[in-house]
Design a protein around this motif. Sequence first.
Motif, PDB file in Angstrom:
ATOM      1  N   LYS A 135    -138.749  18.621  10.755  1.00  0.00           N
ATOM      2  CA  LYS A 135    -138.666  19.091  12.131  1.00  0.00           C
ATOM      3  C   LYS A 135    -138.752  20.613  12.224  1.00  0.00           C
ATOM      4  CE  LYS A 135    -138.333  15.598  14.943  1.00  0.00           C
ATOM      5  NZ  LYS A 135    -139.247  15.418  16.076  1.00  0.00           N
ATOM      6  N   HIS A 166    -147.195  16.456  12.188  1.00  0.00           N
ATOM      7  CA  HIS A 166    -146.846  15.810  13.445  1.00  0.00           C
ATOM      8  C   HIS A 166    -147.721  14.594  13.713  1.00  0.00           C
ATOM      9  CE1 HIS A 166    -145.334  15.370  17.491  1.00  0.00           C
ATOM     10  NE2 HIS A 166    -146.554  15.483  17.988  1.00  0.00           N
ATOM     11  N   LYS A 209    -139.239  13.247   5.641  1.00  0.00           N
ATOM     12  CA  LYS A 209    -137.984  12.900   6.307  1.00  0.00           C
ATOM     13  C   LYS A 209    -137.047  12.139   5.383  1.00  0.00           C
ATOM     14  CE  LYS A 209    -137.581   9.347   9.107  1.00  0.00           C
ATOM     15  NZ  LYS A 209    -137.663   8.443  10.269  1.00  0.00           N
ATOM     16  N   HIS A 231    -142.186  26.373   6.170  1.00  0.00           N
ATOM     17  CA  HIS A 231    -142.376  25.852   7.519  1.00  0.00           C
ATOM     18  C   HIS A 231    -143.051  26.883   8.432  1.00  0.00           C
ATOM     19  CE1 HIS A 231    -140.088  22.240   6.674  1.00  0.00           C
ATOM     20  NE2 HIS A 231    -139.174  23.003   6.087  1.00  0.00           N
ATOM     21  N   ASN A 273    -136.747  19.360   5.654  1.00  0.00           N
ATOM     22  CA  ASN A 273    -136.532  19.050   7.071  1.00  0.00           C
ATOM     23  C   ASN A 273    -137.859  19.181   7.816  1.00  0.00           C
ATOM     24  OD1 ASN A 273    -135.765  18.750   9.709  1.00  0.00           O
ATOM     25  ND2 ASN A 273    -134.346  20.467   9.733  1.00  0.00           N
ATOM     26  N   PHE A 286    -144.920  12.634   7.654  1.00  0.00           N
ATOM     27  CA  PHE A 286    -143.630  12.943   8.269  1.00  0.00           C
ATOM     28  C   PHE A 286    -142.527  12.073   7.668  1.00  0.00           C
ATOM     29  CE2 PHE A 286    -140.291  12.508  11.418  1.00  0.00           C
ATOM     30  CZ  PHE A 286    -140.125  13.808  11.883  1.00  0.00           C
ATOM     31  N   GLU A 292    -135.006  10.601  13.445  1.00  0.00           N
ATOM     32  CA  GLU A 292    -136.028  11.481  14.003  1.00  0.00           C
ATOM     33  C   GLU A 292    -137.401  10.827  13.913  1.00  0.00           C
ATOM     34  OE1 GLU A 292    -135.700  14.121  15.633  1.00  0.00           O
ATOM     35  OE2 GLU A 292    -133.872  15.150  15.061  1.00  0.00           O
ATOM     36  N   ARG A 293    -138.208  11.121  14.914  1.00  0.00           N
ATOM     37  CA  ARG A 293    -139.594  10.656  14.917  1.00  0.00           C
ATOM     38  C   ARG A 293    -140.533  11.853  15.069  1.00  0.00           C
ATOM     39  NH1 ARG A 293    -139.810   5.200  15.449  1.00  0.00           N
ATOM     40  NH2 ARG A 293    -137.906   4.168  16.144  1.00  0.00           N
ATOM     41  N   ALA A 294    -141.728  11.736  14.513  1.00  0.00           N
ATOM     42  CA  ALA A 294    -142.685  12.840  14.597  1.00  0.00           C
ATOM     43  C   ALA A 294    -143.103  13.084  16.031  1.00  0.00           C
ATOM     44  CB  ALA A 294    -143.898  12.513  13.730  1.00  0.00           C
ATOM     45  N   LEU A 341    -142.294  21.765  13.046  1.00  0.00           N
ATOM     46  CA  LEU A 341    -142.598  21.488  14.447  1.00  0.00           C
ATOM     47  C   LEU A 341    -141.818  22.436  15.359  1.00  0.00           C
ATOM     48  CD1 LEU A 341    -142.520  17.573  14.318  1.00  0.00           C
ATOM     49  CD2 LEU A 341    -144.408  19.144  13.843  1.00  0.00           C
ATOM     50  N   PHE A 342    -140.621  22.824  14.920  1.00  0.00           N
ATOM     51  CA  PHE A 342    -139.813  23.766  15.688  1.00  0.00           C
ATOM     52  C   PHE A 342    -140.537  25.100  15.819  1.00  0.00           C
ATOM     53  CE2 PHE A 342    -136.889  27.379  15.258  1.00  0.00           C
ATOM     54  CZ  PHE A 342    -136.240  27.297  16.480  1.00  0.00           C
ATOM     55  N   LEU A 350    -131.210  12.702  10.953  1.00  0.00           N
ATOM     56  CA  LEU A 350    -132.555  12.934  10.473  1.00  0.00           C
ATOM     57  C   LEU A 350    -133.317  11.622  10.306  1.00  0.00           C
ATOM     58  CD1 LEU A 350    -134.733  14.849   9.407  1.00  0.00           C
ATOM     59  CD2 LEU A 350    -133.647  14.737   7.155  1.00  0.00           C
TER      60      LEU A 350
END
Length: 204
Positions: free
Chosen positions: A121, A63, A73, A50, A119, A69, A202-204, A124-125, A199
Amino acid sequence: MISTQFLITVLVVVLAPGTGVIYTMAIGLGQGARAALWATLGCTLGIVPHLMAAIFGLAAILHSSALAFAIVKWLGVAYLLWLAYQAVKEGGTLSLRAERTASSGWHIGRRAALINILNPKLSLFFLALLPPFLSGVPDNATYEMLTLGAVFMLATFVIFSLYGVFAAQARRMLLTNQRAMAWLNRSFAGVFALLAGRLALERA
């Protein structure tokens, strides 16, 4: 670059109990301190893909692509549900029992790494976390992001190790309490199932 604000941010993020922490504590309770350290190592190494994605812009693709995604996911959701099943299954890899049946370090670390790898996310984090702490010099951006990412990984390893060793020590108090072990097995399964549900939303 490595400011007090960045270190505080990293500490707050790493200390917050998430999937990796829950897994590490479950391993520590079930298999002892050495196994927990393997789980910690796996969780830490699972950050690397990541971090690289954030540095080389792959996180932006993840994203912007709903399909990419969604694939990562739902693989992550399925994996978390599998971990939940392993916590309540008789003889499962995460179930607590009085006799210690430690898995190999490789298997523990691999499962831990997959928790973070699956994961979406997390990429993106990093894409959101690291840029505000860069110097603003384009030529230094890659080096600075690698350095900040390394600090984040070091903090992850240290904090997760503490969680895991603490759980391993608590194991001694639970060995003679079958009710407590059964309750913890169900609790870990419930937490993994809840994390899978979160999870899934979650959305992109």
